[in-house]
Scaffold this active site. Structure first.
Site, PDB file in Angstrom:
ATOM      1  N   LYS A   1       0.808  -1.228   0.000  1.00  0.00           N
ATOM      2  CA  LYS A   1       0.000   0.000   0.000  1.00  0.00           C
ATOM      3  C   LYS A   1       0.840   1.277   0.000  1.00  0.00           C
ATOM      4  O   LYS A   1       0.398   2.299  -0.501  1.00  0.00           O
ATOM      5  CB  LYS A   1      -0.939   0.021   1.209  1.00  0.00           C
ATOM      6  CG  LYS A   1      -2.088  -0.973   1.108  1.00  0.00           C
ATOM      7  CD  LYS A   1      -3.060  -0.780   2.254  1.00  0.00           C
ATOM      8  CE  LYS A   1      -4.145  -1.827   2.234  1.00  0.00           C
ATOM      9  NZ  LYS A   1      -5.186  -1.582   3.225  1.00  0.00           N
TER      10      LYS A   1
ATOM     11  N   ASP B   1      -9.812   3.088   2.580  1.00  0.00           N
ATOM     12  CA  ASP B   1      -9.868   2.424   3.899  1.00  0.00           C
ATOM     13  C   ASP B   1     -10.478   3.344   4.954  1.00  0.00           C
ATOM     14  O   ASP B   1     -11.250   2.915   5.806  1.00  0.00           O
ATOM     15  CB  ASP B   1      -8.462   2.015   4.346  1.00  0.00           C
ATOM     16  CG  ASP B   1      -7.936   0.814   3.571  1.00  0.00           C
ATOM     17  OD1 ASP B   1      -8.753  -0.024   3.155  1.00  0.00           O
ATOM     18  OD2 ASP B   1      -6.706   0.725   3.382  1.00  0.00           O
TER      19      ASP B   1
END
Ligand code: ATR
Length: 275
Positions: free
Chosen positions: A68, A105
């Site tokens: 990420k 997220d």
């Protein structure tokens, strides 16, 4: 009759074999009547993921552990929120082939939490100081909540707390902490280590609400012990569904069937899907 080739989406990570994202995304596309396919792709590094993204002409991709942060410098553009969080979990390819990075997220966390609890003005003890914690702290701040970091390695917790202007406690001193809600952002408790909890159960009574970002198993040891201590509990399922739904919105511009996505994942997690 000729069938047009489906629009392709991928999940890049390592490992990716046990992810429920393909199941959830493909169920959504089917219901939305979008001719698309989402596939897991295990890669060795971030450069391989981006190279495949460009070569396979993917319309979009999800990025998961451990890439990420590493993908960020390889993209053509990264939005401000992802830069603040320091992680990208979504890549969108535009018509000219340019790759842009986003983070869903944090909004997944916010929407998952808000199904049970209003965030504004509440205090949140956030356990962990890694990438997941950063998205959670950002989301809590965005909605007017007050985060407090609790981390095993005190220096790492303090560094994150300085960035987001909040307090930090070592995990060893969690007995001194109380907050409206405790959120576990570590992977402790996740299958196959599902017998573990990051928090000693004696302190759970200091938190009226306990949420786990882990969604597999749904009822982690932390949540089971929290329920026994009289806390209200929130599983990681909502966060998982909403972060994926926000990805679909970015890729297709359409609102996905969130309830269907939740039911498909729930059925799988509860072993009601026949395998
Ligand atoms: P991610 O990006 O998925 O959040 P990470 O960057 O490896 O993953 O961060 C994991 C977090 O979980 C860290 O805050 C880690 O604590 P340390 O900073 O002390 O390493 C925390 N963590 C991992 N295992 C833990 C355990 N057994 N008990 C408590 N915290 C743990």
């Amino acid at each position: 009759m000729t069938r047009t080739a489906p629009t392709l989406f991928a999940l890049f990570g390592n490992p990716v074999g046990h992810s429920l994202s393909p199941l959830m995304h493909n169920a959504a596309y089917e219901r939305m009547r979008i001719n698309a396919h989402y596939m897991p792709v295990c890669v060795d590094d971030a450069a391989e993921a981006i190279e495949r993204m460009r070569r396979l002409a993917l319309r979009g991709a999800s990025v998961t552990i451990p890439f990420k942060t590493a993908v960020m410098s390889l993209l053509d553009q990264v939005d401000d929120t992802s830069c603040t969080i320091g992680a990208v979990n979504t890549i969108v390819r535009d018509a000219n082939g340019r790759l842009a990075g986003y983070n869903t997220d944090w909004i997944g966390l916010v929407r998952g939490l808000e199904e049970s609890l209003e965030i504004n003005d509440k205090t949140f003890a956030i356990v962990g100081a890694g990438g997941a914690a950063r998205a959670v702290v950002f989301g809590i701040r965005q909605r007017g909540g007050i985060p407090l970091i609790v981390n095993r390695t005190p220096e790492r917790g303090e560094k994150l707390a300085r960035e987001f202007d909040c307090l930090a406690y070592p995990l060893a001193r969690i007995a001194e902490v109380s907050a409206d809600c405790l959120i576990n952002t570590t992977s402790v408790g996740m299958t196959p280590d599902d017998g573990m909890s990051p928090i000693v159960k004696e302190v759970l009574k200091n938190f009226p609400w306990v949420m786990d970002c882990v969604y597999n198993p749904l009822q982690t040891r932390l949540l089971l012990e929290a329920a026994q201590a009289g806390c209200a509990t929130i599983t990681g399922l909502g966060m998982f569904v909403h972060q994926g739904a926000e990805q679909i919105k970015l890729w297709t511009g359409q609102e996905p069937p969130r309830e269907l996505m939740k039911q498909v994942v729930l059925k799988k997690l509860e072993g009601r899907d026949g395998d």
